[in-house]
Design a protein around this motif. Structure first.
Motif, PDB file in Angstrom:
ATOM      1  N   TYR A   1       7.454   2.805   9.203  1.00 14.96           N
ATOM      2  CA  TYR A   1       8.107   3.306   7.992  1.00 14.96           C
ATOM      3  C   TYR A   1       9.245   2.371   7.578  1.00 14.96           C
ATOM      4  CZ  TYR A   1      10.254   6.492   4.659  1.00 14.96           C
ATOM      5  OH  TYR A   1      10.768   7.041   3.505  1.00 14.96           O
ATOM      6  N   LEU A   2      10.077   1.973   8.532  1.00 15.24           N
ATOM      7  CA  LEU A   2      11.214   1.112   8.201  1.00 15.24           C
ATOM      8  C   LEU A   2      10.759  -0.305   7.845  1.00 15.24           C
ATOM      9  CD1 LEU A   2      13.746   2.289  10.922  1.00 15.24           C
ATOM     10  CD2 LEU A   2      13.904   2.692   8.459  1.00 15.24           C
ATOM     11  N   ALA A   3       9.712  -0.805   8.511  1.00 18.91           N
ATOM     12  CA  ALA A   3       9.186  -2.126   8.164  1.00 18.91           C
ATOM     13  C   ALA A   3       8.678  -2.138   6.725  1.00 18.91           C
ATOM     14  CB  ALA A   3       8.065  -2.515   9.128  1.00 18.91           C
TER      15      ALA A   3
ATOM     16  N   GLU B   1       0.849  -1.182   0.000  1.00 22.89           N
ATOM     17  CA  GLU B   1       0.000   0.000   0.000  1.00 22.89           C
ATOM     18  C   GLU B   1       0.893   1.244   0.000  1.00 22.89           C
ATOM     19  OE1 GLU B   1      -3.207  -0.281  -0.286  1.00 22.89           O
ATOM     20  OE2 GLU B   1      -3.256  -2.466  -0.041  1.00 22.89           O
ATOM     21  N   LYS B   2       0.269   2.409  -0.027  1.00 27.29           N
ATOM     22  CA  LYS B   2       1.044   3.648  -0.018  1.00 27.29           C
ATOM     23  C   LYS B   2       1.842   3.765   1.274  1.00 27.29           C
ATOM     24  CE  LYS B   2       0.600   8.662  -0.593  1.00 27.29           C
ATOM     25  NZ  LYS B   2      -0.323   9.811  -0.771  1.00 27.29           N
ATOM     26  N   GLN B   3       3.125   4.085   1.137  1.00 22.41           N
ATOM     27  CA  GLN B   3       3.988   4.188   2.295  1.00 22.41           C
ATOM     28  C   GLN B   3       3.622   5.402   3.160  1.00 22.41           C
ATOM     29  OE1 GLN B   3       8.160   4.292   1.417  1.00 22.41           O
ATOM     30  NE2 GLN B   3       8.751   3.771   3.507  1.00 22.41           N
ATOM     31  N   LEU B   4       3.839   5.227   4.482  1.00 28.91           N
ATOM     32  CA  LEU B   4       3.584   6.319   5.406  1.00 28.91           C
ATOM     33  C   LEU B   4       4.581   7.453   5.183  1.00 28.91           C
ATOM     34  CD1 LEU B   4       3.120   4.195   8.655  1.00 28.91           C
ATOM     35  CD2 LEU B   4       1.309   5.208   7.258  1.00 28.91           C
ATOM     36  N   GLU B   5       4.171   8.646   5.570  1.00 29.64           N
ATOM     37  CA  GLU B   5       5.068   9.802   5.481  1.00 29.64           C
ATOM     38  C   GLU B   5       6.151   9.701   6.560  1.00 29.64           C
ATOM     39  OE1 GLU B   5       5.018  12.529   3.466  1.00 29.64           O
ATOM     40  OE2 GLU B   5       3.335  11.803   2.252  1.00 29.64           O
ATOM     41  N   LEU B   6       7.371  10.074   6.204  1.00 30.27           N
ATOM     42  CA  LEU B   6       8.461  10.098   7.167  1.00 30.27           C
ATOM     43  C   LEU B   6       8.531  11.469   7.808  1.00 30.27           C
ATOM     44  CD1 LEU B   6      11.010   8.756   8.406  1.00 30.27           C
ATOM     45  CD2 LEU B   6      12.300   9.734   6.495  1.00 30.27           C
ATOM     46  N   ASP B   7       8.589  11.465   9.131  1.00 31.89           N
ATOM     47  CA  ASP B   7       8.777  12.721   9.864  1.00 31.89           C
ATOM     48  C   ASP B   7      10.053  13.388   9.362  1.00 31.89           C
ATOM     49  OD1 ASP B   7       9.535  14.598  11.900  1.00 31.89           O
ATOM     50  OD2 ASP B   7       8.214  13.565  13.307  1.00 31.89           O
TER      51      ASP B   7
ATOM     52  N   SER C   1       4.325  -4.581  18.295  1.00 30.56           N
ATOM     53  CA  SER C   1       4.792  -5.282  17.106  1.00 30.56           C
ATOM     54  C   SER C   1       3.624  -5.655  16.200  1.00 30.56           C
ATOM     55  CB  SER C   1       5.568  -6.541  17.510  1.00 30.56           C
ATOM     56  OG  SER C   1       6.140  -7.163  16.385  1.00 30.56           O
ATOM     57  N   GLN C   2       2.504  -6.023  16.807  1.00 32.08           N
ATOM     58  CA  GLN C   2       1.311  -6.342  16.027  1.00 32.08           C
ATOM     59  C   GLN C   2       0.858  -5.135  15.211  1.00 32.08           C
ATOM     60  OE1 GLN C   2      -2.468  -6.770  18.158  1.00 32.08           O
ATOM     61  NE2 GLN C   2      -2.788  -8.677  17.025  1.00 32.08           N
ATOM     62  N   LYS C   3       0.846  -3.978  15.827  1.00 32.37           N
ATOM     63  CA  LYS C   3       0.428  -2.759  15.140  1.00 32.37           C
ATOM     64  C   LYS C   3       1.368  -2.444  13.973  1.00 32.37           C
ATOM     65  CE  LYS C   3      -0.487   2.159  15.989  1.00 32.37           C
ATOM     66  NZ  LYS C   3      -0.489   3.244  17.013  1.00 32.37           N
ATOM     67  N   THR C   4       2.665  -2.607  14.195  1.00 33.28           N
ATOM     68  CA  THR C   4       3.636  -2.348  13.137  1.00 33.28           C
ATOM     69  C   THR C   4       3.448  -3.324  11.982  1.00 33.28           C
ATOM     70  OG1 THR C   4       5.242  -1.514  14.740  1.00 33.28           O
ATOM     71  CG2 THR C   4       6.087  -2.182  12.601  1.00 33.28           C
ATOM     72  N   ALA C   5       3.259  -4.600  12.305  1.00 27.85           N
ATOM     73  CA  ALA C   5       3.075  -5.614  11.256  1.00 27.85           C
ATOM     74  C   ALA C   5       1.863  -5.294  10.387  1.00 27.85           C
ATOM     75  CB  ALA C   5       2.923  -6.996  11.898  1.00 27.85           C
ATOM     76  N   LEU C   6       0.761  -4.972  11.007  1.00 29.12           N
ATOM     77  CA  LEU C   6      -0.460  -4.698  10.256  1.00 29.12           C
ATOM     78  C   LEU C   6      -0.311  -3.440   9.407  1.00 29.12           C
ATOM     79  CD1 LEU C   6      -3.112  -5.522  13.007  1.00 29.12           C
ATOM     80  CD2 LEU C   6      -2.447  -6.940  11.058  1.00 29.12           C
ATOM     81  N   SER C   7       0.405  -2.442   9.927  1.00 30.74           N
ATOM     82  CA  SER C   7       0.585  -1.192   9.173  1.00 30.74           C
ATOM     83  C   SER C   7       1.455  -1.400   7.940  1.00 30.74           C
ATOM     84  CB  SER C   7       1.208  -0.122  10.076  1.00 30.74           C
ATOM     85  OG  SER C   7       2.562  -0.409  10.363  1.00 30.74           O
ATOM     86  N   ALA C   8       2.322  -2.435   7.976  1.00 29.67           N
ATOM     87  CA  ALA C   8       3.214  -2.708   6.848  1.00 29.67           C
ATOM     88  C   ALA C   8       2.617  -3.705   5.859  1.00 29.67           C
ATOM     89  CB  ALA C   8       4.553  -3.222   7.364  1.00 29.67           C
ATOM     90  N   GLY C   9       1.373  -4.132   6.092  1.00 30.14           N
ATOM     91  CA  GLY C   9       0.697  -5.015   5.145  1.00 30.14           C
ATOM     92  C   GLY C   9       0.777  -6.492   5.465  1.00 30.14           C
ATOM     93  N   PHE C  10       1.222  -6.856   6.661  1.00 28.69           N
ATOM     94  CA  PHE C  10       1.284  -8.271   7.045  1.00 28.69           C
ATOM     95  C   PHE C  10      -0.084  -8.770   7.491  1.00 28.69           C
ATOM     96  CE2 PHE C  10       5.736  -7.102   7.442  1.00 28.69           C
ATOM     97  CZ  PHE C  10       6.382  -8.224   6.937  1.00 28.69           C
ATOM     98  N   LYS C  11      -0.298 -10.067   7.285  1.00 28.18           N
ATOM     99  CA  LYS C  11      -1.529 -10.722   7.719  1.00 28.18           C
ATOM    100  C   LYS C  11      -1.171 -11.929   8.581  1.00 28.18           C
ATOM    101  CE  LYS C  11      -3.980  -8.001   5.051  1.00 28.18           C
ATOM    102  NZ  LYS C  11      -4.754  -6.882   5.655  1.00 28.18           N
ATOM    103  N   PRO C  12      -1.837 -12.091   9.744  1.00 25.65           N
ATOM    104  CA  PRO C  12      -1.541 -13.254  10.593  1.00 25.65           C
ATOM    105  C   PRO C  12      -1.943 -14.556   9.913  1.00 25.65           C
ATOM    106  CG  PRO C  12      -3.435 -12.034  11.424  1.00 25.65           C
ATOM    107  CD  PRO C  12      -2.869 -11.210  10.319  1.00 25.65           C
ATOM    108  N   ILE C  13      -1.099 -15.584  10.054  1.00 23.89           N
ATOM    109  CA  ILE C  13      -1.392 -16.884   9.428  1.00 23.89           C
ATOM    110  C   ILE C  13      -1.457 -18.012  10.442  1.00 23.89           C
ATOM    111  CG2 ILE C  13      -0.502 -16.321   7.140  1.00 23.89           C
ATOM    112  CD1 ILE C  13       2.113 -17.753   7.949  1.00 23.89           C
TER     113      ILE C  13
END
Length: 251
Positions: free
Chosen positions: A203-205, A116-122, A230-242
């Motif tokens: 952003y880095l993930a 998805e579209k990458q987050l803005e970097l501060d 870590s869960q929040k970061t994973a979901l924001s980077a497009g990961f899905k739990p399996i």
């Protein structure tokens, strides 16, 4: 169990692929990409013990093999920590209820390969690829030294990115290849306390996912069930739990 000579590690690539709880860490050992040990019981059971302490078991896993793992690795004083990660109910049931052991859960993620579209970097930060010139400034627990025996091996076989403050160049956050196999890369992330809540981990993930996909590999992610950050970061980077695996370790 008997320790396998490193010259024979590639013979166990097939067994590493059969570690359904997670393949990237066992494969990183079998392929010689990262340090770790392989043990066999001579009856079809294979144990992969990664440098970072993660251990995976595959093959014909008997009660005798599990008892040997219990005595020699789980409750003994070992050269490094030992966390047995498994998706097998029979394995987790075998160790359930033992007073000396702690049993936790670990959520595993995969990525669709669609970004998805990458987050803005501060704009207070600058992003750098990890090199021999800047790796020494990285600080924290989940850093390349967590899963790589030395920086030379990491720079040769791994990769990552860091964020630094524009103001004074101080280290702020890092995302790196915690484990590498021909098909997958597991991502590790650390943000220093001073620079948290700036979206640096997400952003880095995302940037790591972008690089992994560019390489033709699949990003993977995992964390303790209780690690909501870590869960929040994973979901924001497009990961899905399996799936959810069991982690067994000494108390």
């Amino acid at each position: 169990m008997n320790k396998v000579d490193r010259n024979r590690y590639k013979e166990y690539i097939k067994c590493a692929n059969e570690c359904l709880a997670n393949r990237v860490y066992p494969l990183s050992i079998a392929n010689g990409t990262q340090d770790g040990d392989i043990y066999v019981d001579g009856k079809g059971c294979v144990l992969f013990w990664h440098y970072c302490g993660f251990a995976y078991i595959s093959g014909d896993v008997s009660a005798d093999a599990l008892e040997e793992v219990y005595r020699n690795f789980l409750v003994s004083d070992t050269e490094r920590r030992f966390l047995l990660i498994t998706d097998s109910k029979s394995v987790s049931d075998y160790y359930s209820g033992r007073d000396l052991l702690r049993v936790d859960k670990r959520i595993e993620y995969t990525h669709s390969g669609i970004l998805e579209k990458q987050l803005e970097l501060d704009d207070c930060f600058v992003i750098e690829r990890i090199t021999s010139d800047n790796i020494c400034v990285i600080q924290g627990r989940i850093t390349p030294s967590f899963s790589w025996n030395d920086s030379d091996m990491f720079l040769r076989n791994g990769f990552g990115f860091m964020a630094r403050s524009k103001e004074d160049g101080s280290f702020a956050a890092v995302a790196f290849s915690s484990a590498v196999s021909p098909e997958e890369v597991d991502i590790g992330v650390e943000t220093t306390e001073t620079y948290r809540h700036h979206g640096l981990a997400s952003y880095l993930a995302y940037k790591m996912c972008e690089e992994i996909i560019r390489q033709g590999r699949r990003p993977v992610w995992a964390h303790a069930e209780t690690n909501t950050g870590s869960q929040k970061t994973a979901l924001s980077a497009g990961f899905k739990p399996i799936g959810i695996n069991t982690v067994i370790q000494k108390k």
